[in-house]
Enzyme design. Structure first.
Site, PDB file in Angstrom:
ATOM      1  N   THR A 121     -55.992  40.838 -25.994  1.00 31.41           N
ATOM      2  CA  THR A 121     -57.102  41.246 -25.137  1.00 31.41           C
ATOM      3  C   THR A 121     -58.370  41.020 -25.939  1.00 31.41           C
ATOM      4  OG1 THR A 121     -55.773  42.931 -24.016  1.00 31.41           O
ATOM      5  CG2 THR A 121     -58.168  43.122 -23.839  1.00 31.41           C
ATOM      6  N   ASP A 124     -58.895  40.142 -20.401  1.00 32.92           N
ATOM      7  CA  ASP A 124     -57.517  40.623 -20.535  1.00 32.92           C
ATOM      8  C   ASP A 124     -56.576  39.474 -20.169  1.00 32.92           C
ATOM      9  OD1 ASP A 124     -55.442  42.413 -20.976  1.00 32.92           O
ATOM     10  OD2 ASP A 124     -55.382  43.012 -18.883  1.00 32.92           O
ATOM     11  N   GLU A 178     -58.623  37.383 -17.093  1.00 36.26           N
ATOM     12  CA  GLU A 178     -59.079  38.475 -16.253  1.00 36.26           C
ATOM     13  C   GLU A 178     -60.437  38.922 -16.779  1.00 36.26           C
ATOM     14  OE1 GLU A 178     -55.095  40.484 -14.340  1.00 36.26           O
ATOM     15  OE2 GLU A 178     -56.167  41.595 -15.894  1.00 36.26           O
ATOM     16  N   GLU A 235     -56.315  34.639  -8.379  1.00 33.17           N
ATOM     17  CA  GLU A 235     -57.039  34.730  -7.113  1.00 33.17           C
ATOM     18  C   GLU A 235     -57.723  33.414  -6.758  1.00 33.17           C
ATOM     19  OE1 GLU A 235     -59.241  38.686  -6.529  1.00 33.17           O
ATOM     20  OE2 GLU A 235     -58.988  38.522  -8.707  1.00 33.17           O
TER      21      GLU A 235
END
Length: 395
Positions: free
Chosen positions: A244, A220, A186, A347
């Protein structure tokens, strides 16, 4: 040995207009971390420069983390930045390749938000394909977030061990245990809190600059199979808390003044504490690039974020929660409206994969427009996936 000010290539994004802060050690003093400032492919030893010049801030810059400087407040941040510009001509530079970079600040609390409308809409369509709307009813009324795990925030360059845990595919009758099979990235932007605020003292939008010291890139890491099984009804937990990654360099907010941009148009009325219609431009024009094994996979635009960092800070404290030096909060996945602007594999592949494999190296970089056509760089965040370790006894 330290050397005099190096000459930088034209257009170097880490010139005198950027000057991000980090913490480093050298081979001859591996147990003496101190504050450095990046200048091109070099690190200025801010502690040594401050001591030589008799700076009133020498004690802050000799600290092993940024936290004392963070706590000193904005007038001190500005004074130190001005002093550093005056030290650039001295013999205080180490080649970046010859130092070891540390986690630059001691993290107090960590909050992760979900501030991209494009990301939230895409995820909603993947996870709730039959829902009438991809966004939940509350999404445009408040910045959604969750409390993360401060103890597993790691500096860029740290290997990320594939996490293990429970997962249950739709076709399985019972959950199984093992390494994550759907490991994801992410691409995010993080904000480092300097000046604290006591309990029951909400931070208004206009006080953002007084409390937030600077900005860094964030990855992340997310185990989507663990996350999917555990997140109902309380949200992210083990699917997020294993690691992270954050950049080794914190770019001061003042370096990004030329990149401030209005937030996207609001489609729902906001409550007064979040209403930024008359506030200074709350968006930041950061041009992010995501690479996996050196292959460019995405260019997420941070300027497209629906909720700004100032709104996130205001919401984070509106219930009376205190703010501590070293508090850290991230934007959530940055995604734009175009297919090449998506900030995670979920995505990019519409939830079908492929996902990260052992040995994959993920690198996130970014720059922002500066004054007079210059570029302001953000330190990269990178990490390599290593195989899962042996399961705990009885697992």
């Amino acid at each position: 040995m330290p050397q005099n000010r190096p000459e930088l290539p034209e257009g170097d994004p880490f010139g005198a207009d950027t000057l991000p802060y980090g913490v480093f050690t050298t081979a001859d003093a591996p147990d003496r971390p101190r504050i450095g400032v990046r200048y091109g492919a070099y690190v200025l030893d801010a502690a040594a420069a401050a001591a030589d010049h008799g700076s009133a801030h020498a004690g802050l810059l000799a600290a092993p983390t940024l936290n004392p400087l963070l706590a000193a407040g904005r007038p001190t941040w500005q004074a130190v930045r001005a002093e550093i510009r005056g030290w650039l001509d001295g013999p205080y530079f180490h080649p970046l390749a010859e130092v070891t970079l540390r986690l630059p600040f001691e993290v107090a609390d960590y909050v992760d938000f979900y501030a991209s409308e494009h990301h939230a809409s895409n995820v909603g369509r993947i996870f709730r394909p039959d829902a009438p709307e991809p966004l939940t009813p509350n999404w445009k009324h408040l910045p959604i977030g969750y409390h993360g795990r401060a103890g597993t925030i790691v500096v860029s360059g740290t290997d990320v061990v594939r996490p293990q845990g429970q997962r249950k595919a739709p076709t399985d009758t019972t959950p199984t245990f093992g390494p994550s099979l759907r490991l994801d990235i992410e691409a995010e932007v993080g904000f480092v809190v300097g000046t604290p605020a006591p309990e029951n003292t909400p931070v208004p939008l206009g006080a953002f600059r007084e409390h937030v010291f600077g900005v860094c890139l964030v990855n992340d890491w997310s185990a989507r199979d663990l996350q999917a099984w555990e997140y109902v009804p309380l949200g992210p937990f083990l699917g997020k808390s294993f690691a992270t990654s954050v950049s080794a360099w914190i770019t001061p907010l003042d370096a990004l003044d030329a990149a401030r941009t209005p937030a996207p148009e609001r489609t729902h009325p906001l409550l007064p504490y979040l209403d930024d219609a008359t506030a200074e431009p709350g968006g930041i024009d950061l041009r992010i690039e995501v690479r996996i094994n050196d292959e460019l996979v995405s260019r997420p635009p941070f300027s497209a974020m629906y909720w700004t960092a100032a709104q996130q800070l205001a919401h984070m404290t509106v219930n009376g929660a205190s703010l501590r030096t070293g508090d850290f909060y991230a934007s959530g996945t940055v995604s734009g409206p175009e297919p090449d602007q998506l900030g995670c594999l979920l995505e990019l592949t519409k939830g079908k994969g492929p996902w990260l494999a052992d040995g994959d190296v993920v690198t996130i970089t970014a720059w922002a427009p500066g004054a007079n056509g210059a570029r302001v760089g953000l330190g990269e965040v990178t990490g390599r996936i290593t195989p899962a370790r042996e399961a705990a006894p009885g697992a």
